[in-house]
Design a protein around this motif. Sequence first.
Motif, PDB file in Angstrom:
ATOM      1  N   GLU B 273      12.064  56.777-107.721  1.00 20.28           N
ATOM      2  CA  GLU B 273      12.316  55.444-108.266  1.00 20.28           C
ATOM      3  C   GLU B 273      11.261  54.486-107.763  1.00 20.28           C
ATOM      4  O   GLU B 273      10.929  54.466-106.598  1.00 20.28           O
ATOM      5  CB  GLU B 273      13.701  54.973-107.857  1.00 20.28           C
ATOM      6  N   VAL B 274      10.734  53.705-108.687  1.00 19.66           N
ATOM      7  CA  VAL B 274       9.674  52.789-108.273  1.00 19.66           C
ATOM      8  C   VAL B 274      10.035  51.353-108.524  1.00 19.66           C
ATOM      9  O   VAL B 274      10.645  51.021-109.525  1.00 19.66           O
ATOM     10  CB  VAL B 274       8.366  52.999-109.066  1.00 19.66           C
ATOM     11  N   ASP B 275       9.606  50.552-107.615  1.00 20.51           N
ATOM     12  CA  ASP B 275       9.564  49.140-107.910  1.00 20.51           C
ATOM     13  C   ASP B 275       8.144  48.841-108.364  1.00 20.51           C
ATOM     14  O   ASP B 275       7.920  48.250-109.394  1.00 20.51           O
ATOM     15  CB  ASP B 275       9.940  48.353-106.662  1.00 20.51           C
ATOM     16  N   ARG B 276       7.175  49.288-107.571  1.00 11.69           N
ATOM     17  CA  ARG B 276       5.771  49.131-107.932  1.00 11.69           C
ATOM     18  C   ARG B 276       5.091  50.495-107.875  1.00 11.69           C
ATOM     19  O   ARG B 276       5.731  51.502-108.106  1.00 11.69           O
ATOM     20  CB  ARG B 276       5.118  48.126-106.986  1.00 11.69           C
ATOM     21  N   SER B 277       3.781  50.504-107.610  1.00  6.41           N
ATOM     22  CA  SER B 277       3.067  51.791-107.644  1.00  6.41           C
ATOM     23  C   SER B 277       3.570  52.758-106.581  1.00  6.41           C
ATOM     24  O   SER B 277       3.924  52.366-105.476  1.00  6.41           O
ATOM     25  CB  SER B 277       1.583  51.561-107.417  1.00  6.41           C
ATOM     26  N   VAL B 278       3.567  54.015-106.940  1.00  4.36           N
ATOM     27  CA  VAL B 278       3.857  55.083-105.995  1.00  4.36           C
ATOM     28  C   VAL B 278       2.541  55.768-105.674  1.00  4.36           C
ATOM     29  O   VAL B 278       1.813  56.161-106.584  1.00  4.36           O
ATOM     30  CB  VAL B 278       4.811  56.115-106.617  1.00  4.36           C
ATOM     31  N   TYR B 279       2.218  55.863-104.404  1.00  9.43           N
ATOM     32  CA  TYR B 279       1.000  56.570-104.014  1.00  9.43           C
ATOM     33  C   TYR B 279       1.395  57.871-103.347  1.00  9.43           C
ATOM     34  O   TYR B 279       2.315  57.891-102.525  1.00  9.43           O
ATOM     35  CB  TYR B 279       0.178  55.733-103.040  1.00  9.43           C
ATOM     36  N   GLY B 280       0.731  58.939-103.718  1.00  7.96           N
ATOM     37  CA  GLY B 280       1.052  60.206-103.083  1.00  7.96           C
ATOM     38  C   GLY B 280      -0.004  61.249-103.368  1.00  7.96           C
ATOM     39  O   GLY B 280      -0.833  61.087-104.257  1.00  7.96           O
ATOM     40  N   THR B 281       0.020  62.321-102.579  1.00  7.21           N
ATOM     41  CA  THR B 281      -0.953  63.392-102.802  1.00  7.21           C
ATOM     42  C   THR B 281      -0.216  64.641-103.271  1.00  7.21           C
ATOM     43  O   THR B 281       0.947  64.845-102.957  1.00  7.21           O
ATOM     44  CB  THR B 281      -1.704  63.741-101.506  1.00  7.21           C
ATOM     45  N   ILE B 282      -0.928  65.452-104.076  1.00  8.37           N
ATOM     46  CA  ILE B 282      -0.388  66.769-104.405  1.00  8.37           C
ATOM     47  C   ILE B 282      -1.387  67.820-103.942  1.00  8.37           C
ATOM     48  O   ILE B 282      -2.602  67.622-104.022  1.00  8.37           O
ATOM     49  CB  ILE B 282      -0.087  66.915-105.919  1.00  8.37           C
ATOM     50  N   ASN B 283      -0.875  68.899-103.419  1.00  8.42           N
ATOM     51  CA  ASN B 283      -1.691  70.005-102.894  1.00  8.42           C
ATOM     52  C   ASN B 283      -2.765  69.534-101.925  1.00  8.42           C
ATOM     53  O   ASN B 283      -3.910  69.963-101.980  1.00  8.42           O
ATOM     54  CB  ASN B 283      -2.322  70.784-104.046  1.00  8.42           C
ATOM     55  N   GLY B 284      -2.433  68.592-101.075  1.00  7.46           N
ATOM     56  CA  GLY B 284      -3.356  68.162-100.041  1.00  7.46           C
ATOM     57  C   GLY B 284      -4.286  67.030-100.440  1.00  7.46           C
ATOM     58  O   GLY B 284      -5.071  66.567 -99.630  1.00  7.46           O
ATOM     59  N   GLY B 285      -4.202  66.579-101.675  1.00  7.92           N
ATOM     60  CA  GLY B 285      -5.007  65.427-102.088  1.00  7.92           C
ATOM     61  C   GLY B 285      -6.337  65.798-102.689  1.00  7.92           C
ATOM     62  O   GLY B 285      -6.817  66.919-102.524  1.00  7.92           O
ATOM     63  N   GLY B 286      -6.911  64.867-103.401  1.00 12.05           N
ATOM     64  CA  GLY B 286      -8.177  65.082-104.091  1.00 12.05           C
ATOM     65  C   GLY B 286      -8.626  63.792-104.746  1.00 12.05           C
ATOM     66  O   GLY B 286      -8.379  62.721-104.192  1.00 12.05           O
ATOM     67  N   PRO B 287      -9.244  63.889-105.922  1.00 10.06           N
ATOM     68  CA  PRO B 287      -9.673  62.667-106.598  1.00 10.06           C
ATOM     69  C   PRO B 287      -8.473  61.837-107.060  1.00 10.06           C
ATOM     70  O   PRO B 287      -7.355  62.339-107.138  1.00 10.06           O
ATOM     71  CB  PRO B 287     -10.466  63.196-107.798  1.00 10.06           C
ATOM     72  N   ASP B 288      -8.728  60.566-107.355  1.00 16.71           N
ATOM     73  CA  ASP B 288      -7.648  59.661-107.779  1.00 16.71           C
ATOM     74  C   ASP B 288      -7.244  59.915-109.224  1.00 16.71           C
ATOM     75  O   ASP B 288      -8.098  59.922-110.118  1.00 16.71           O
ATOM     76  CB  ASP B 288      -8.127  58.198-107.671  1.00 16.71           C
ATOM     77  N   PHE B 289      -5.954  60.098-109.453  1.00 13.81           N
ATOM     78  CA  PHE B 289      -5.420  60.152-110.815  1.00 13.81           C
ATOM     79  C   PHE B 289      -4.470  58.976-110.976  1.00 13.81           C
ATOM     80  O   PHE B 289      -3.519  58.855-110.227  1.00 13.81           O
ATOM     81  CB  PHE B 289      -4.606  61.441-111.060  1.00 13.81           C
ATOM     82  N   GLU B 290      -4.728  58.142-111.949  1.00 12.45           N
ATOM     83  CA  GLU B 290      -3.828  57.024-112.186  1.00 12.45           C
ATOM     84  C   GLU B 290      -3.021  57.255-113.450  1.00 12.45           C
ATOM     85  O   GLU B 290      -3.576  57.542-114.504  1.00 12.45           O
ATOM     86  CB  GLU B 290      -4.626  55.714-112.305  1.00 12.45           C
ATOM     87  N   LEU B 291      -1.700  57.148-113.339  1.00 16.25           N
ATOM     88  CA  LEU B 291      -0.821  57.242-114.503  1.00 16.25           C
ATOM     89  C   LEU B 291       0.014  55.978-114.518  1.00 16.25           C
ATOM     90  O   LEU B 291       0.728  55.701-113.552  1.00 16.25           O
ATOM     91  CB  LEU B 291       0.088  58.463-114.431  1.00 16.25           C
ATOM     92  N   ARG B 292      -0.097  55.234-115.591  1.00 17.67           N
ATOM     93  CA  ARG B 292       0.570  53.949-115.568  1.00 17.67           C
ATOM     94  C   ARG B 292       1.025  53.514-116.949  1.00 17.67           C
ATOM     95  O   ARG B 292       0.322  53.716-117.936  1.00 17.67           O
ATOM     96  CB  ARG B 292      -0.414  52.915-115.016  1.00 17.67           C
ATOM     97  N   THR B 293       2.187  52.923-117.019  1.00 18.82           N
ATOM     98  CA  THR B 293       2.637  52.306-118.252  1.00 18.82           C
ATOM     99  C   THR B 293       3.457  51.078-117.911  1.00 18.82           C
ATOM    100  O   THR B 293       3.957  50.942-116.791  1.00 18.82           O
ATOM    101  CB  THR B 293       3.462  53.278-119.122  1.00 18.82           C
ATOM    102  N   PHE B 294       3.576  50.190-118.865  1.00 14.28           N
ATOM    103  CA  PHE B 294       4.405  49.008-118.635  1.00 14.28           C
ATOM    104  C   PHE B 294       5.799  49.249-119.196  1.00 14.28           C
ATOM    105  O   PHE B 294       6.772  49.187-118.486  1.00 14.28           O
ATOM    106  CB  PHE B 294       3.749  47.782-119.281  1.00 14.28           C
ATOM    107  N   ASN B 295       5.865  49.565-120.496  1.00 17.69           N
ATOM    108  CA  ASN B 295       7.142  49.865-121.138  1.00 17.69           C
ATOM    109  C   ASN B 295       7.248  51.352-121.412  1.00 17.69           C
ATOM    110  O   ASN B 295       6.830  51.802-122.468  1.00 17.69           O
ATOM    111  CB  ASN B 295       7.237  49.148-122.489  1.00 17.69           C
TER     112      ASN B 295
END
Lengths: 258, 304
Positions: B273-295
Amino acid sequence: MRCEEVRDHLASCVDCRAERNELDALWGALGDLPLAETPSSRMRERFSAMLAAERASTNLRPASRGDRRDMWTPRRMVREPLVQAALAASLLLVGVLVGRTSLGTTNGSSQSASAVADITEVRQELRDMRQMLTLSLLQQQSATERLRGVSWTSQIDQPGNEVVSALLDTLLHDPNVNVRLAAIDALRRVSDRSDVRAGTRRVVGDTSAPLLQVAAIDFLVETRDPDGPALLRALVDDRRTDEAVRGRAQWGLERLAS
Amino acid sequence: MRMSRLLPMGACSLLLIGGLAYAQSTPANQVTVPFSDPTRPGTVKVSLIRGSITVKAGTARDVTVTTTAEADGRGDLDRGPRDRDRRDDAPSTQGMRRLTKPAGVNVEEENNVITVSSDVMTRAEVIVTVPAATSLVLRAVNGGQVLVDGVNGSIDVTNVNGAIRLTNVGGPVTAHATNGRVTATLKQVAAGKPMAFTSFNGDVDVTLPASTKANLKLRSDRGDVYTDFDVKATQPPPRTAQQDRGRDQRERDRVERDRDPDKDKDKGKYRIEVDRSVYGTINGGGPDFELRTFNGDVFVRAAK
């Protein structure tokens, strides 16, 4: 300095490991820079002609300072294959120096101050190079590379003026919404700068990208921009503004009022 | 028609022939365009104001562009005159000149970049077959989806009023739909390349190989974020924070993982559940992937 020693040291020292990972990343970035196209014979002819003309003219007058500055801006420089090679070579040297100096400091506490100074110098060089690479990435044709340039800025401890203005330029003029979105996010950590605030205020009214407008509204609220309430009020009152963006602006107004 | 009476007979008959050819409506046109240097991966750029774009990977070294263009210029709701052309009882256009512009989809090649574009008046469905390694720059505004299948080059897609659907792609992606859903299934991920999938009014649904290493930045303002990846929450990047919104906000930012085994067992997912952005790594982290929507909702799925 033997291989195992370095490896052992890397296994035990967090700082050096981080340094090495960064170097790896830099190497990767250097390798990914697009190569200049192979010159055609016509290009070579043109170049010879240009060279001849240039020679003739330099015999008459030395290159003016302005000319030289024009030719050697850092952004242009990194695109030259020769400079890229030089960068790569100096990077190798930096790598060796870092390895040596950081090994040295852990070997004994009686290290002279000069070693510390060396490290500082090397770090500074690394930082400059990273800045230069970032600037070059931000100029690339491909949106992915520009996105990479933006995310690279987060690794620069204190982004210099050139990096911040390149980010601002990206925020205001990049053709890709996602790159602009990443740029506004990257600028959040230098939001105390007046030019950054002024740039974000301009984005608030950009109806072509509502997602970016929302990010700019958040930025205004987060930084408690003194002009925020007026700008948000204008957004709420403007019928051309997207419904959801107006809702967000209203939310922002309430947050700023509290 | 006063003008045509003034014209010499020869020109008149030419116009007539032209008009007849035109009256036969707008069949699918196909052009094959080679890259000037097929040994290097090329780039295909498609920009349409009105219409849809489909790009498929093929085995040929050339690019095939198939278009159906309709020069109605009157918008989707007013297609009367065009439909009339196709009916049997349509009034004859014989002997008349068409004054509207010919259906225009232009295809050009320069320096390994193939550009497909249409003029404002044209509504076009464009289908492009490209070598798999081709890079794509696709822009659509009205009236259609953008579909890409099987392409491994870098993909840069923007659609204003329509969905974006990428299947089986392998290159770094940046996709943005203002009013539409963004769906992407990646069969592989380019190492070290950042990606972004964003929408304003629509879900963002991305499927990545289960072994993908990335730093995720996920956000939905009015919806939720779902994943079946094991996301390790990380701190948001440092910023010149305002004191008054320090800790309180960060507490709310923190990921709440609802690992209720009974509720979500069948899906194998847990809910963030988010109020704002969720930051996290998968498989130890790597390049930045941004997934975002408003509605909308954001989904990050691990490929099975």
